[in-house]
Each structure stands twice: as structure tokens, then as C-alpha cells.
Design an enzyme around this catalytic site. Structure first.
Site, PDB file in Angstrom:
ATOM      1  N   HIS A  75       0.845  -1.213   0.000  1.00 28.41           N
ATOM      2  CA  HIS A  75       0.000   0.000   0.000  1.00 28.41           C
ATOM      3  C   HIS A  75       0.869   1.247   0.000  1.00 28.41           C
ATOM      4  O   HIS A  75       1.330   1.686   1.048  1.00 28.41           O
ATOM      5  CB  HIS A  75      -0.914  -0.031   1.236  1.00 28.41           C
ATOM      6  CG  HIS A  75      -1.896   1.089   1.301  1.00 28.41           C
ATOM      7  ND1 HIS A  75      -3.056   1.021   2.045  1.00 28.41           N
ATOM      8  CD2 HIS A  75      -1.910   2.330   0.747  1.00 28.41           C
ATOM      9  CE1 HIS A  75      -3.725   2.147   1.932  1.00 28.41           C
ATOM     10  NE2 HIS A  75      -3.053   2.972   1.154  1.00 28.41           N
ATOM     11  N   HIS A 104       1.418   5.253  -2.076  1.00 29.73           N
ATOM     12  CA  HIS A 104       0.967   6.273  -3.022  1.00 29.73           C
ATOM     13  C   HIS A 104       2.224   6.875  -3.649  1.00 29.73           C
ATOM     14  O   HIS A 104       2.877   7.717  -3.033  1.00 29.73           O
ATOM     15  CB  HIS A 104       0.149   7.354  -2.308  1.00 29.73           C
ATOM     16  CG  HIS A 104      -1.061   6.813  -1.591  1.00 29.73           C
ATOM     17  ND1 HIS A 104      -2.286   6.718  -2.198  1.00 29.73           N
ATOM     18  CD2 HIS A 104      -1.226   6.312  -0.342  1.00 29.73           C
ATOM     19  CE1 HIS A 104      -3.163   6.185  -1.344  1.00 29.73           C
ATOM     20  NE2 HIS A 104      -2.538   5.933  -0.200  1.00 29.73           N
ATOM     21  N   ARG A 156       2.234   8.625  -6.198  1.00 27.94           N
ATOM     22  CA  ARG A 156       1.824   9.901  -6.837  1.00 27.94           C
ATOM     23  C   ARG A 156       2.199   9.910  -8.312  1.00 27.94           C
ATOM     24  O   ARG A 156       1.743   9.079  -9.032  1.00 27.94           O
ATOM     25  CB  ARG A 156       2.426  11.113  -6.092  1.00 27.94           C
ATOM     26  CG  ARG A 156       2.250  11.077  -4.562  1.00 27.94           C
ATOM     27  CD  ARG A 156       0.841  11.312  -4.125  1.00 27.94           C
ATOM     28  NE  ARG A 156       0.757  11.575  -2.693  1.00 27.94           N
ATOM     29  CZ  ARG A 156      -0.271  11.220  -1.921  1.00 27.94           C
ATOM     30  NH1 ARG A 156      -1.305  10.584  -2.435  1.00 27.94           N
ATOM     31  NH2 ARG A 156      -0.282  11.501  -0.633  1.00 27.94           N
ATOM     32  N   ASN A 192      -5.619   6.525  -6.213  1.00 25.85           N
ATOM     33  CA  ASN A 192      -6.162   7.881  -5.969  1.00 25.85           C
ATOM     34  C   ASN A 192      -5.216   8.945  -6.524  1.00 25.85           C
ATOM     35  O   ASN A 192      -4.817   9.880  -5.846  1.00 25.85           O
ATOM     36  CB  ASN A 192      -6.436   8.114  -4.478  1.00 25.85           C
ATOM     37  CG  ASN A 192      -5.188   8.101  -3.621  1.00 25.85           C
ATOM     38  OD1 ASN A 192      -4.185   7.490  -3.989  1.00 25.85           O
ATOM     39  ND2 ASN A 192      -5.218   8.776  -2.485  1.00 25.85           N
ATOM     40  N   HIS A 210     -11.703 -13.294 -17.789  1.00 28.12           N
ATOM     41  CA  HIS A 210     -11.176 -12.767 -19.042  1.00 28.12           C
ATOM     42  C   HIS A 210      -9.740 -12.283 -18.981  1.00 28.12           C
ATOM     43  O   HIS A 210      -9.138 -12.049 -20.012  1.00 28.12           O
ATOM     44  CB  HIS A 210     -12.065 -11.627 -19.543  1.00 28.12           C
ATOM     45  CG  HIS A 210     -13.453 -12.089 -19.829  1.00 28.12           C
ATOM     46  ND1 HIS A 210     -13.765 -12.851 -20.926  1.00 28.12           N
ATOM     47  CD2 HIS A 210     -14.591 -11.953 -19.122  1.00 28.12           C
ATOM     48  CE1 HIS A 210     -15.054 -13.138 -20.892  1.00 28.12           C
ATOM     49  NE2 HIS A 210     -15.578 -12.609 -19.801  1.00 28.12           N
ATOM     50  N   HIS A 240      -4.654  -0.927   6.037  1.00 33.27           N
ATOM     51  CA  HIS A 240      -4.369  -0.002   7.152  1.00 33.27           C
ATOM     52  C   HIS A 240      -5.346  -0.083   8.319  1.00 33.27           C
ATOM     53  O   HIS A 240      -5.946   0.887   8.717  1.00 33.27           O
ATOM     54  CB  HIS A 240      -4.054   1.425   6.685  1.00 33.27           C
ATOM     55  CG  HIS A 240      -5.093   2.203   5.923  1.00 33.27           C
ATOM     56  ND1 HIS A 240      -6.426   2.151   6.175  1.00 33.27           N
ATOM     57  CD2 HIS A 240      -4.937   3.111   4.928  1.00 33.27           C
ATOM     58  CE1 HIS A 240      -7.060   2.980   5.361  1.00 33.27           C
ATOM     59  NE2 HIS A 240      -6.178   3.574   4.597  1.00 33.27           N
ATOM     60  N   ASP A 253       1.299   2.521   3.636  1.00 32.10           N
ATOM     61  CA  ASP A 253       0.437   3.639   3.253  1.00 32.10           C
ATOM     62  C   ASP A 253       1.289   4.908   3.096  1.00 32.10           C
ATOM     63  O   ASP A 253       0.913   5.981   3.560  1.00 32.10           O
ATOM     64  CB  ASP A 253      -0.687   3.857   4.274  1.00 32.10           C
ATOM     65  CG  ASP A 253      -1.771   4.795   3.750  1.00 32.10           C
ATOM     66  OD1 ASP A 253      -1.759   5.116   2.545  1.00 32.10           O
ATOM     67  OD2 ASP A 253      -2.628   5.204   4.558  1.00 32.10           O
ATOM     68  N   HIS A 287       3.420  14.213   1.198  1.00 30.65           N
ATOM     69  CA  HIS A 287       2.938  15.579   0.948  1.00 30.65           C
ATOM     70  C   HIS A 287       4.099  16.521   1.229  1.00 30.65           C
ATOM     71  O   HIS A 287       5.073  16.136   1.877  1.00 30.65           O
ATOM     72  CB  HIS A 287       1.782  15.925   1.886  1.00 30.65           C
ATOM     73  CG  HIS A 287       0.607  15.007   1.761  1.00 30.65           C
ATOM     74  ND1 HIS A 287      -0.268  15.060   0.711  1.00 30.65           N
ATOM     75  CD2 HIS A 287       0.167  13.997   2.564  1.00 30.65           C
ATOM     76  CE1 HIS A 287      -1.207  14.127   0.864  1.00 30.65           C
ATOM     77  NE2 HIS A 287      -0.955  13.457   1.974  1.00 30.65           N
ATOM     78  N   PRO A 328      -3.584  14.635   4.885  1.00 31.40           N
ATOM     79  CA  PRO A 328      -3.171  13.605   5.842  1.00 31.40           C
ATOM     80  C   PRO A 328      -2.169  12.607   5.261  1.00 31.40           C
ATOM     81  O   PRO A 328      -2.185  12.352   4.057  1.00 31.40           O
ATOM     82  CB  PRO A 328      -4.487  12.903   6.171  1.00 31.40           C
ATOM     83  CG  PRO A 328      -5.297  13.026   4.910  1.00 31.40           C
ATOM     84  CD  PRO A 328      -4.875  14.311   4.238  1.00 31.40           C
TER      85      PRO A 328
HETATM   86  C1  NCD Z   1      -3.741   9.086   1.688  1.00 29.35           C
HETATM   87  C2  NCD Z   1      -3.099   9.954   0.633  1.00 29.35           C
HETATM   88  O1  NCD Z   1      -2.559  11.005   0.965  1.00 29.35           O
HETATM   89  O2  NCD Z   1      -3.170   9.564  -0.545  1.00 29.35           O
HETATM   90  N1  NCD Z   1      -3.639   9.690   2.972  1.00 29.35           N
HETATM   91  C3  NCD Z   1      -3.695   9.065   4.174  1.00 29.35           C
HETATM   92  O3  NCD Z   1      -3.761   9.730   5.202  1.00 29.35           O
HETATM   93  N2  NCD Z   1      -3.663   7.751   4.285  1.00 29.35           N
HETATM   94  C4  NCD Z   1      -5.146   8.856   1.252  1.00 29.35           C
HETATM   95  C5  NCD Z   1      -5.831   7.826   2.026  1.00 29.35           C
HETATM   96  O4  NCD Z   1      -5.428   6.649   1.923  1.00 29.35           O
HETATM   97  O5  NCD Z   1      -6.789   8.159   2.723  1.00 29.35           O
HETATM   98 ZN    ZN Z   2      -3.482   5.028   1.338  1.00 30.03          ZN
HETATM   99 ZN    ZN Z   3      -6.419   5.151   3.059  1.00 29.15          ZN
END
Ligand code: NCD
Ligand code: ZN
Ligand code: ZN
Length: 383
Positions: A18, A20, A22, A52, A129, A174, A239, A243, A256
Site C-alpha cells: 500500500h 501512493h 503519486r 487515488n 477474461h 491499514h 500507506d 505531501h 493527511p
Molecule cells: C492518503 C493519501 O494522501 O493519498 N492519505 C492518508 O492519510 N492515508 C489517502 C488515504 O489513503 O486516505
Molecule cells: Zn493510502
Molecule cells: Zn487510506
């Protein structure tokens, strides 16, 4: 057994289910090159990216662009989760793609009626498929601890069973508190926990500590560690949600999440140094089980002959800060990047990319792990 006296210890490369990464329009926060460099410098050799993004990974074109960026930039192997598409035509487009599964957000379950049924059907469609035979699994946010949301997991698990997919097609990500872990287990799902929910308890509400789901009380955190030690948690997943600092200050516009890819496996190694986990537990939580959850354990997650050569050598040490940080993500919490292990070597796909605190400059040939596993799964016959 004190692993600190043993010098270098070999482990299968860590797998983070998990993250991100970006990229695309959010590259100012982080991109596929910086994030995967950070990953490699902490022993992670495979990352599973979340949808996301901007634009979100809910269509074939968006996922194609994401996979192309990863092919070009990633320093480690990768997998991609798709968001739940709005239109059935889009779903058919996704069936051709080597994705790890769907990522289901609380909004998907709350706002869009009939989503559960659609998710279960999407699974069936993809499994029938898809050109890759790797087991797909949906990964559900444990964001929301309301009973209603957990009811949704049970319903989804039930639907999958009705469609002959089995409840094991569900993974809850998470988990922040013990009741979530138990709720996930009750519906037959696997479950992961993050380093922040295991190492930090809630201290006030200022933006710097904000994350989804929120940090919990110290009592709950200690119970999570206990469940981890008892084998009730299947995997550690970071996770990694990078940022910039300016986005982590203003309480009104606070984004967050913490940036974890530079450090978390080396922080989690502290649980081995302190005796909370055995080295075998650690390898299971950081590599073998994530590989099983992704359905790629025929070639990832252990050190058997024939596995893809994603290998790390670590050394347990005193608490210290890593010498360099590669992620663009800026953490407002100072001590979040303290660790108690050092990396001796990192090998990705057989190429030595990192040695004694330095990148070697060798560029490994990195792969989409789902595609790689299905190629070798399909061509190998059982012994
Ligand atoms: C995540 C993010 O910044 O993409 N932030 C987080 O606090 N975990 C989004 C998410 O998973 O809610
Ligand atoms: Zn996340
Ligand atoms: Zn999340």
C-alpha cells in the site's frame, strides 16, 4: 538469539502492499522515480501503487499511462491497483490489464449504490477474461470503523463466495485498531497494519499528526502490537502518503499521511531487535504474506530456488537516522525516520542496486510483478 551479533542477515526483498507513489499531476509531491529510490534504499523491492492519483486509475488509458511511467522510472518491481470504474465498458477495458486487483474506498461503498455487487462482478469478469492467471484480490480501506462499513465487507465477502470467488479475495488495509483486525478476520479477509499505527499513538489533533485512519490511543496501539506478535496481522504495509510540508501545517487545508518509503522496514526491524517479532515473523510480514496477498508467491516473497532475485542484506544496529532521504514527501514528525537497522545490499531482479549506504548506479530491469508472476506461473509445472 541476538541478531545484532550476526552481522549481515539475508532476507527476501520487502514488499509494500500500500503506497501512493503519486506521479502524473501530483509529481510535485512525489513521483515514480523518487519514491522507488526511497523504497530501494530501505530494502523494499516491490511496491503496490494506489489509484487515488490525478487522473485516478479507473480507466484503461489512465492505467496504461501509469504502467508506462513505472516502466520508465521505477527502480523496484511494481504492481498497480485499479479504482472501481463507473461504467461497465471501462471494466471490460480493465480486464485486459495486468492489475493486482481493485482498491475500494469507503466512498465507493457509501455513495454509489450497488457498488458491492459491481465489485464482486468485476472480479468475476477479470478472473474469467484476464490474460494473467494471478489471483486478483480487492483491497478495502479500513478507514472507517463504523459497523455499517464492516457490514459491507461481510456482504462483499459473501457475494464473492456466491460467485465462487471465495472470501479470501478480500484484503483489509491499514487497520488502525484491534476491532478492525478482528472484523477483517471474521469475514475471512487478510489484513495489514501500518508502521504509524504500530509505533505512534494519538497526541492532539494538529495537522502534523493527521493521517487516515487516525492514530489511536496508546492502549489500542499496544493491543495492535500484541495482535501482530500473535500472528493475527498478515502484513505490514506503509500507506506511504507523501505531501509537502506546506500541505502539512494549515489545519484548514491539511493533507493527511506520512512519507514512509525511506525508512519503514528498517524501523520495523526494531521489533526484531526488541524481541517482539522473530526474524521469521518479520520476513513473513514484510515479504512472504504480501506476496501471497498479491497472488505472486510462486516467484516472490521467499528465498527458494527459482524466485525472482529480489534480495536484501540487513544488519541490526542501534537507533539512528538514515544518512539520506530520497522521497520528496516531507514529514512534520521529526523522529518518524529513526531506524535500528542498516542495509548492506539490495538486489533487484539480479542487479545489485545498493551497497553499504550508496546506490551503485546500476539500473535494474524492473517489472510489473503481476505480469512477471503470470508469465512464470503459466510456464512452470509443479514439481
Ligand atoms: C492518503 C493519501 O494522501 O493519498 N492519505 C492518508 O492519510 N492515508 C489517502 C488515504 O489513503 O486516505
Ligand atoms: Zn493510502
Ligand atoms: Zn487510506
Amino acid at each position: 538469539l541476538d541478531y545484532r551479533d550476526m552481522g549481515g542477515i539475508v532476507l527476501p526483498g520487502m514488499i509494500d502492499l500500500h503506497v501512493h507513489l503519486r506521479g502524473l499531476k501530483l509529481s510535485y509531491k512525489e513521483d515514480e522515480a523518487t519514491s522507488t529510490r526511497a523504497a530501494a534504499a530501505s530494502g523494499i523491492t516491490l511496491v503496490a501503487d494506489m489509484p487515488n492519483t490525478m487522473p485516478p486509475l479507473r480507466s484503461k488509458s489512465a492505467i496504461d499511462a501509469k504502467l508506462a511511467a513505472l516502466r520508465r522510472m521505477s527502480l523496484v518491481d511494481y504492481a498497480v491497483y485499479a479504482g472501481v470504474p463507473d461504467e461497465p465498458e471501462e471494466a471490460r477495458g480493465l480486464a485486459e490489464l495486468p492489475i493486482a486487483g481493485f482498491k475500494v474506498y469507503p466512498e465507493d461503498l457509501e455513495e454509489r449504490r450497488g457498488t458491492l455487487r459491481r465489485i464482486a462482478r468485476l472480479h468475476k469478469l477479470l478472473i474469467l477474461h484476464a490474460e494473467h492467471p494471478v489471483a486478483l484480490k480487492s483491497i478495502v480501506e479500513a478507514e472507517d470503523t463504523r459497523a455499517a462499513m464492516r457490514g459491507c465487507w461481510a456482504e462483499l465477502a459473501g457475494l464473492m463466495e456466491v460467485l465462487d470467488l471465495g472470501p479470501a479475495r478480500l484484503h483489509v488495509t491499514h487497520a488502525s485498531c484491534p476491532s478492525t483486525v478482528l472484523a477483517a478476520k471474521k469475514v475471512g479477509a487478510t489484513v495489514d497494519a501500518t508502521p504509524h499505527h504500530l509505533f505512534y499513538s494519538l497526541r492532539g489533533s494538529d495537522c502534523g499528526w493527521r493521517v487516515n485512519p487516525p492514530l489511536r490511543s496508546k492502549a489500542e496501539r499496544l493491543s495492535m502490537l500484541k495482535l501482530l506478535a500473535e500472528g493475527m496481522v498478515d502484513a505490514l504495509a506503509s500507506d506511504h502518503a507523501p505531501h509537502l510540508l506546506r500541505e502539512r501545517i494549515d489545519p484548514l487545508s491539511c493533507s493527511p499521511g506520512f512519507a514512509w518509503l525511506d525508512s519503514w522496514p528498517l524501523l520495523a526491524a526494531c521489533l526484531v531487535a526488541s524481541g517482539t517479532l522473530s526474524l521469521q515473523d518479520y520476513a513473513r510480514l514484510t515479504s512472504l504474506n504480501p506476496a501471497r496477498i498479491l497472488g505472486i508467491d510462486s516467484v516472490y516473497g521467499s528465498l527458494q530456488p527459482g524466485m525472482r532475485a529480489n534480495i536484501v542484506v540487513i544488519k541490526l544496529e542501534r537507533w539512528h537516522r538514515p544518512a539520506r532521504i530520497y522521497s520528496k514527501g516531507e514529514n512534520p514528525i521529526e523522529n518518524i525516520i529513526e531506524v535500528c537497522a542498516a542495509l548492506k545490499a539490495v538486489i533487484v531482479g539480479g542487479t545489485l542496486v545498493y551497497l553499504d549506504g550508496e546506490f551503485t548506479g546500476e539500473k535494474p530491469e524492473t517489472v510489473n510483478a503481476i505480469e512477471y508472476a503470470s508469465t512464470y506461473l503459466a510456464s512452470s509445472s509443479p514439481p
